[in-house]
Scaffold this motif. Sequence first.
Motif, PDB file in Angstrom:
ATOM      1  N   PRO A  59       0.854  -1.185   0.000  1.00  0.00           N
ATOM      2  CA  PRO A  59       0.000   0.000   0.000  1.00  0.00           C
ATOM      3  C   PRO A  59       0.896   1.243   0.000  1.00  0.00           C
ATOM      4  CG  PRO A  59      -0.664  -1.552   1.720  1.00  0.00           C
ATOM      5  CD  PRO A  59       0.641  -2.035   1.167  1.00  0.00           C
ATOM      6  N   PRO A  60       0.475   2.316  -0.653  1.00  0.00           N
ATOM      7  CA  PRO A  60       1.330   3.504  -0.752  1.00  0.00           C
ATOM      8  C   PRO A  60       1.734   4.090   0.595  1.00  0.00           C
ATOM      9  CG  PRO A  60      -0.829   3.908  -1.721  1.00  0.00           C
ATOM     10  CD  PRO A  60      -0.785   2.477  -1.375  1.00  0.00           C
ATOM     11  N   HIS A  61       0.875   3.994   1.604  1.00  0.00           N
ATOM     12  CA  HIS A  61       1.249   4.553   2.909  1.00  0.00           C
ATOM     13  C   HIS A  61       2.435   3.798   3.523  1.00  0.00           C
ATOM     14  CE1 HIS A  61      -1.582   1.391   4.245  1.00  0.00           C
ATOM     15  NE2 HIS A  61      -0.828   1.358   5.332  1.00  0.00           N
ATOM     16  N   GLU A  62       2.614   2.516   3.193  1.00  0.00           N
ATOM     17  CA  GLU A  62       3.777   1.773   3.687  1.00  0.00           C
ATOM     18  C   GLU A  62       5.058   2.223   2.979  1.00  0.00           C
ATOM     19  OE1 GLU A  62       3.299  -2.481   3.880  1.00  0.00           O
ATOM     20  OE2 GLU A  62       1.337  -2.286   4.852  1.00  0.00           O
ATOM     21  N   VAL A  63       4.941   2.560   1.694  1.00  0.00           N
ATOM     22  CA  VAL A  63       6.098   3.088   0.966  1.00  0.00           C
ATOM     23  C   VAL A  63       6.505   4.425   1.572  1.00  0.00           C
ATOM     24  CG1 VAL A  63       6.977   3.829  -1.287  1.00  0.00           C
ATOM     25  CG2 VAL A  63       5.364   1.909  -1.144  1.00  0.00           C
ATOM     26  N   VAL A  64       5.533   5.262   1.841  1.00  0.00           N
ATOM     27  CA  VAL A  64       5.797   6.566   2.458  1.00  0.00           C
ATOM     28  C   VAL A  64       6.481   6.372   3.809  1.00  0.00           C
ATOM     29  CG1 VAL A  64       4.659   8.580   3.498  1.00  0.00           C
ATOM     30  CG2 VAL A  64       4.005   7.803   1.209  1.00  0.00           C
ATOM     31  N   ALA A  65       5.988   5.443   4.616  1.00  0.00           N
ATOM     32  CA  ALA A  65       6.589   5.185   5.933  1.00  0.00           C
ATOM     33  C   ALA A  65       8.034   4.717   5.784  1.00  0.00           C
ATOM     34  CB  ALA A  65       5.768   4.150   6.690  1.00  0.00           C
ATOM     35  N   GLU A  66       8.295   3.872   4.806  1.00  0.00           N
ATOM     36  CA  GLU A  66       9.664   3.401   4.581  1.00  0.00           C
ATOM     37  C   GLU A  66      10.576   4.542   4.140  1.00  0.00           C
ATOM     38  OE1 GLU A  66      12.243  -0.178   2.814  1.00  0.00           O
ATOM     39  OE2 GLU A  66      10.226  -0.425   3.596  1.00  0.00           O
ATOM     40  N   LEU A  67      10.088   5.392   3.252  1.00  0.00           N
ATOM     41  CA  LEU A  67      10.897   6.530   2.815  1.00  0.00           C
ATOM     42  C   LEU A  67      11.175   7.482   3.973  1.00  0.00           C
ATOM     43  CD1 LEU A  67       9.342   7.303  -0.677  1.00  0.00           C
ATOM     44  CD2 LEU A  67      11.426   6.018  -0.154  1.00  0.00           C
ATOM     45  N   GLU A  68      10.192   7.694   4.823  1.00  0.00           N
ATOM     46  CA  GLU A  68      10.396   8.540   6.004  1.00  0.00           C
ATOM     47  C   GLU A  68      11.451   7.936   6.923  1.00  0.00           C
ATOM     48  OE1 GLU A  68       6.706  11.209   7.506  1.00  0.00           O
ATOM     49  OE2 GLU A  68       6.423   9.045   7.646  1.00  0.00           O
ATOM     50  N   ALA A  69      11.403   6.629   7.090  1.00  0.00           N
ATOM     51  CA  ALA A  69      12.321   5.950   8.003  1.00  0.00           C
ATOM     52  C   ALA A  69      13.768   5.992   7.510  1.00  0.00           C
ATOM     53  CB  ALA A  69      11.883   4.505   8.203  1.00  0.00           C
ATOM     54  N   THR A  70      13.971   5.947   6.191  1.00  0.00           N
ATOM     55  CA  THR A  70      15.338   5.939   5.674  1.00  0.00           C
ATOM     56  C   THR A  70      15.998   7.302   5.806  1.00  0.00           C
ATOM     57  OG1 THR A  70      14.703   6.481   3.400  1.00  0.00           O
ATOM     58  CG2 THR A  70      14.823   4.130   3.984  1.00  0.00           C
ATOM     59  N   GLY A  71      15.218   8.375   5.721  1.00  0.00           N
ATOM     60  CA  GLY A  71      15.773   9.717   5.840  1.00  0.00           C
ATOM     61  C   GLY A  71      16.642  10.140   4.670  1.00  0.00           C
ATOM     62  N   VAL A  72      16.582   9.407   3.566  1.00  0.00           N
ATOM     63  CA  VAL A  72      17.401   9.693   2.389  1.00  0.00           C
ATOM     64  C   VAL A  72      16.624  10.614   1.451  1.00  0.00           C
ATOM     65  CG1 VAL A  72      18.507   8.627   0.377  1.00  0.00           C
ATOM     66  CG2 VAL A  72      18.548   7.470   2.584  1.00  0.00           C
ATOM     67  N   GLU A  73      17.323  11.543   0.805  1.00  0.00           N
ATOM     68  CA  GLU A  73      16.674  12.386  -0.208  1.00  0.00           C
ATOM     69  C   GLU A  73      16.372  11.536  -1.430  1.00  0.00           C
ATOM     70  OE1 GLU A  73      18.294  16.094  -1.306  1.00  0.00           O
ATOM     71  OE2 GLU A  73      18.741  16.667   0.759  1.00  0.00           O
ATOM     72  N   VAL A  74      15.125  11.606  -1.905  1.00  0.00           N
ATOM     73  CA  VAL A  74      14.720  10.787  -3.044  1.00  0.00           C
ATOM     74  C   VAL A  74      13.937  11.592  -4.066  1.00  0.00           C
ATOM     75  CG1 VAL A  74      14.682   8.613  -1.742  1.00  0.00           C
ATOM     76  CG2 VAL A  74      12.607   9.967  -1.924  1.00  0.00           C
ATOM     77  N   LEU A  75      13.996  11.100  -5.273  1.00  0.00           N
ATOM     78  CA  LEU A  75      13.212  11.600  -6.395  1.00  0.00           C
ATOM     79  C   LEU A  75      12.248  10.476  -6.748  1.00  0.00           C
ATOM     80  CD1 LEU A  75      12.839  13.860  -8.489  1.00  0.00           C
ATOM     81  CD2 LEU A  75      14.645  12.768  -9.834  1.00  0.00           C
ATOM     82  N   VAL A  76      10.949  10.743  -6.674  1.00  0.00           N
ATOM     83  CA  VAL A  76       9.929   9.709  -6.881  1.00  0.00           C
ATOM     84  C   VAL A  76       9.297   9.892  -8.248  1.00  0.00           C
ATOM     85  CG1 VAL A  76       7.815   8.686  -5.968  1.00  0.00           C
ATOM     86  CG2 VAL A  76       9.497   9.647  -4.403  1.00  0.00           C
ATOM     87  N   ALA A  77       9.223   8.778  -9.016  1.00  0.00           N
ATOM     88  CA  ALA A  77       8.682   8.824 -10.375  1.00  0.00           C
ATOM     89  C   ALA A  77       7.715   7.673 -10.590  1.00  0.00           C
ATOM     90  CB  ALA A  77       9.821   8.734 -11.385  1.00  0.00           C
ATOM     91  N   GLY A  78       6.833   7.847 -11.568  1.00  0.00           N
ATOM     92  CA  GLY A  78       5.904   6.790 -11.954  1.00  0.00           C
ATOM     93  C   GLY A  78       4.462   7.208 -11.766  1.00  0.00           C
ATOM     94  N   ASP A  79       3.562   6.457 -12.402  1.00  0.00           N
ATOM     95  CA  ASP A  79       2.146   6.816 -12.304  1.00  0.00           C
ATOM     96  C   ASP A  79       1.589   6.599 -10.899  1.00  0.00           C
ATOM     97  OD1 ASP A  79       1.964   4.020 -12.352  1.00  0.00           O
ATOM     98  OD2 ASP A  79       0.479   3.952 -13.956  1.00  0.00           O
ATOM     99  N   GLY A  80       2.220   5.733 -10.108  1.00  0.00           N
ATOM    100  CA  GLY A  80       1.810   5.575  -8.715  1.00  0.00           C
ATOM    101  C   GLY A  80       2.129   6.811  -7.894  1.00  0.00           C
ATOM    102  N   ALA A  81       3.243   7.453  -8.204  1.00  0.00           N
ATOM    103  CA  ALA A  81       3.594   8.704  -7.535  1.00  0.00           C
ATOM    104  C   ALA A  81       2.589   9.787  -7.895  1.00  0.00           C
ATOM    105  CB  ALA A  81       5.004   9.133  -7.924  1.00  0.00           C
ATOM    106  N   ASP A  82       2.136   9.786  -9.147  1.00  0.00           N
ATOM    107  CA  ASP A  82       1.130  10.763  -9.566  1.00  0.00           C
ATOM    108  C   ASP A  82      -0.209  10.499  -8.890  1.00  0.00           C
ATOM    109  OD1 ASP A  82       2.993  11.942 -11.240  1.00  0.00           O
ATOM    110  OD2 ASP A  82       2.324  10.844 -13.013  1.00  0.00           O
ATOM    111  N   ARG A  83      -0.607   9.227  -8.848  1.00  0.00           N
ATOM    112  CA  ARG A  83      -1.907   8.882  -8.274  1.00  0.00           C
ATOM    113  C   ARG A  83      -1.960   9.189  -6.779  1.00  0.00           C
ATOM    114  NH1 ARG A  83      -5.588   3.464  -8.441  1.00  0.00           N
ATOM    115  NH2 ARG A  83      -7.310   4.475  -7.423  1.00  0.00           N
ATOM    116  N   TYR A  84      -0.859   8.942  -6.075  1.00  0.00           N
ATOM    117  CA  TYR A  84      -0.814   9.150  -4.628  1.00  0.00           C
ATOM    118  C   TYR A  84       0.055  10.364  -4.270  1.00  0.00           C
ATOM    119  CZ  TYR A  84      -3.027   4.608  -4.594  1.00  0.00           C
ATOM    120  OH  TYR A  84      -3.897   3.564  -4.824  1.00  0.00           O
ATOM    121  N   ARG A  85      -0.017  11.354  -5.143  1.00  0.00           N
ATOM    122  CA  ARG A  85       0.782  12.581  -5.001  1.00  0.00           C
ATOM    123  C   ARG A  85       0.663  13.201  -3.611  1.00  0.00           C
ATOM    124  NH1 ARG A  85       3.041  16.168  -8.178  1.00  0.00           N
ATOM    125  NH2 ARG A  85       2.437  15.108 -10.086  1.00  0.00           N
ATOM    126  N   GLU A  86      -0.545  13.252  -3.062  1.00  0.00           N
ATOM    127  CA  GLU A  86      -0.733  13.900  -1.764  1.00  0.00           C
ATOM    128  C   GLU A  86       0.050  13.202  -0.657  1.00  0.00           C
ATOM    129  OE1 GLU A  86      -3.619  10.656  -2.161  1.00  0.00           O
ATOM    130  OE2 GLU A  86      -3.144  12.325  -3.480  1.00  0.00           O
TER     131      GLU A  86
END
Length: 143
Positions: free
Chosen positions: A51-78
């Motif tokens: 689920p996208p909220h788990e991806v967000v939680a993982e990205l928050e936990a890593t603390g790394v600067e990231v560039l997110v791409a793909g139609d999933g990023a567009d769909r869950y932009r908020e």
Amino acid sequence: VGTLDLVAYPLRHSRRDVVAVVDARRREVFWARYRPVPGGLERVGREAVDPPHEVVAELEATGVEVLVAGDGADRYRELFSGLDRVELAGPEFSAPSALALLELAQGRLEREEFVGPRELAPVYLRESDAAINWERAQLRSAP
């Protein structure tokens, strides 16, 4: 060559990690994280479906600067745009790139990393809806 690789590859010149996020329907996304290396990107960890909220939680936990791409990023932009250290690549990086496919395939050919046509097989991160529905129908019709 996987779809997530094709979404991430055009962003190989980024100094940040790249996260490819593809809409998987069912309120899930296929995703993978890549780090820049000389000449391209290297996948960090595994490809996943979450689920996208788990991806967000993982990205928050890593603390790394990231560039997110793909139609999933567009769909869950908020969800993604609310994170610190995360930038959305934009709609021009929403779909897999045919040029990326050619470039990645050419590189594999030059390194002699190829298989014969009869050895090609798709790789799925989860079963298709058709397979799941077929299994359910078989269970319902069993005596």
